[in-house]
Design an enzyme around this catalytic site. Structure first.
Site, PDB file in Angstrom:
ATOM      1  NE  ARG A 100      -3.851  -2.038   2.502  1.00  0.00           N
ATOM      2  CZ  ARG A 100      -4.716  -2.198   3.498  1.00  0.00           C
ATOM      3  NH1 ARG A 100      -4.690  -1.375   4.528  1.00  0.00           N
ATOM      4  NH2 ARG A 100      -5.603  -3.170   3.455  1.00  0.00           N
ATOM      5  CG  ASN A 139      -5.792  -0.169  -7.110  1.00  0.00           C
ATOM      6  OD1 ASN A 139      -6.071  -0.141  -8.299  1.00  0.00           O
ATOM      7  ND2 ASN A 139      -6.708  -0.254  -6.168  1.00  0.00           N
ATOM      8  NE  ARG A 170     -16.669   2.019  -5.808  1.00  0.00           N
ATOM      9  CZ  ARG A 170     -15.360   1.866  -5.628  1.00  0.00           C
ATOM     10  NH1 ARG A 170     -14.505   2.368  -6.513  1.00  0.00           N
ATOM     11  NH2 ARG A 170     -14.905   1.223  -4.571  1.00  0.00           N
ATOM     12  CG  HIS A 194      -9.419   1.501 -10.794  1.00  0.00           C
ATOM     13  ND1 HIS A 194     -10.726   1.646 -10.417  1.00  0.00           N
ATOM     14  CD2 HIS A 194      -8.760   1.094  -9.677  1.00  0.00           C
ATOM     15  CE1 HIS A 194     -10.862   1.332  -9.141  1.00  0.00           C
ATOM     16  NE2 HIS A 194      -9.680   1.000  -8.668  1.00  0.00           N
ATOM     17  CB  THR A 249     -12.726  -0.694  -0.916  1.00  0.00           C
ATOM     18  OG1 THR A 249     -11.571  -0.918  -1.730  1.00  0.00           O
ATOM     19  CG2 THR A 249     -12.884   0.795  -0.661  1.00  0.00           C
TER      20      THR A 249
END
Length: 334
Positions: A100, A139, A170, A194, A249
């Site tokens: 992350r 990601n 979404r 994205h 998420t």
């Protein structure tokens, strides 16, 4: 002396057990990885599920927890190991592993750290499942899908990024909520990156074939008094909001991944906005992966739908490509 099993069962075939035909591997058993695993299990998409991670205790715990629910599932084999041999003969490998972003860390530095992790993960996947389709979820997904393509040596149609499949879900949810209809009856795509530079294709948004732009020509623009443009902003901000509230998420991306996996395993030929190589499309001349509407079937990502975008939408898509290339071009060791 015969065992209980030998007394109970008379074997009529001495052949080795058949290899799985729909083996799904999940790399990474964090929140996202396990949401993907549970979603795949509940949709009954795999005849074998394999989990891989470097955290042995967590990996074993997650495997046991799922195995203990075998009575309620229709996936007969659930296995896990830190050794990638457990992934052998996978049809689809879902990659959720990675690091992350740290506070104050540049996006390039984050990507480079994930590149170094992928340099270990991807060759191991290909070694044990050379015919697999790789679905990248980690990601920044578009850049890491490009990295996976480079490191794997696999053809483009077998390298897919989860891309804006969730962003589009979404988008449809938020529009449907405003209109009072179900999201499945509201059609529209978020394309491109994205992330912050994603493109809302307002020209294609429709309900029952009725274009919203035909009813309100300035929909999604700054001139729109109803502020429909805020819907796209909500899409972009939604992940940040969920992370702020619960810390991460996982469920929606898990459902999204299972939907993509289903289109492949069941050879459905459904159209998903997923990340693919876009060089040569819409005036983009760099090797970047972006989300476009793609047909997914048993062979992977077999074709791209040529959406008739407005000039401003094409411009936004090109800008999205430039944003990714500005990071990608400085990556090392690919």
């Amino acid at each position: 002396m015969a065992s209980v099993q030998e007394k109970l069962i008379t074997c009529v075939c001495q052949d080795k057990p058949a290899k799985p035909t729909n083996k799904i591997t999940i790399v990474g058993v964090g929140q996202v990885g396990m949401a993907c695993a549970v979603s795949v299990l509940l949709k009954e998409l795999a005849d074998e599920l394999a989990l891989v991670d470097i955290l042995e205790d967590k990996l074993k715990g997650e495997m046991m927890d799922l195995q203990h629910g075998s009575l309620f599932l229709k996936t007969p084999t659930i296995v896990a190991d830190k050794d990638y041999s457990v992934t052998a003969n996978s049809r689809i490998v879902v990659v959720t592993g990675g690091v992350r972003q740290q506070e104050g860390e540049s996006r390039l530095n984050l990507v480079q750290r994930n590149v170094n992790i992928f340099k270990f993960i991807i060759p191991q996947i290909v070694k044990y499942s050379p015919d697999c389709i790789i679905l990248v979820v980690s990601n920044p997904v578009d850049i890491l899908t490009y990295v996976t393509w480079k490191l794997s040596g696999l053809p483009q149609h077998r390298i897919i990024g989860s891309g804006t499949n969730l962003d589009s879900a979404r988008f449809r949810h938020l529009i449907a909520e405003k209109l009072g209809v179900h999201p499945t009856s509201c059609h529209g795509f978020i394309l491109g990156e994205h992330g912050d530079s994603s493109v809302a294709v307002w020209s294609g948004v429709n309900v029952a074939g009725v274009s919203l732009q035909s009813l309100k020509p300035d929909i999604g623009t700054d001139e729109d008094c109803c502020k429909w443009k805020e819907v796209h902003k909500q899409v972009v901000d939604s992940a940040y909001e969920v992370i702020k509230l619960k810390g991460y998420t996982n469920w929606a991306i898990g459902f999204s991944v299972a939907e993509i996996v289903e289109s492949i395993t069941k050879n459905l030929g459904r159209v998903h906005p997923v990340s693919t190589m876009v060089k040569g499309m819409y005036g983009i001349e760099t090797e970047v992966f972006l989300s476009l509407p793609c047909v997914l079937n048993g062979n992977g990502l077999t074709s791209v739908i040529n959406q008739k975008l407005k000039d401003n939408e094409v411009g936004q898509l090109q800008k999205s490509a430039e944003t990714l290339w500005s990071i990608q071009k400085d990556l090392k060791d690919l």
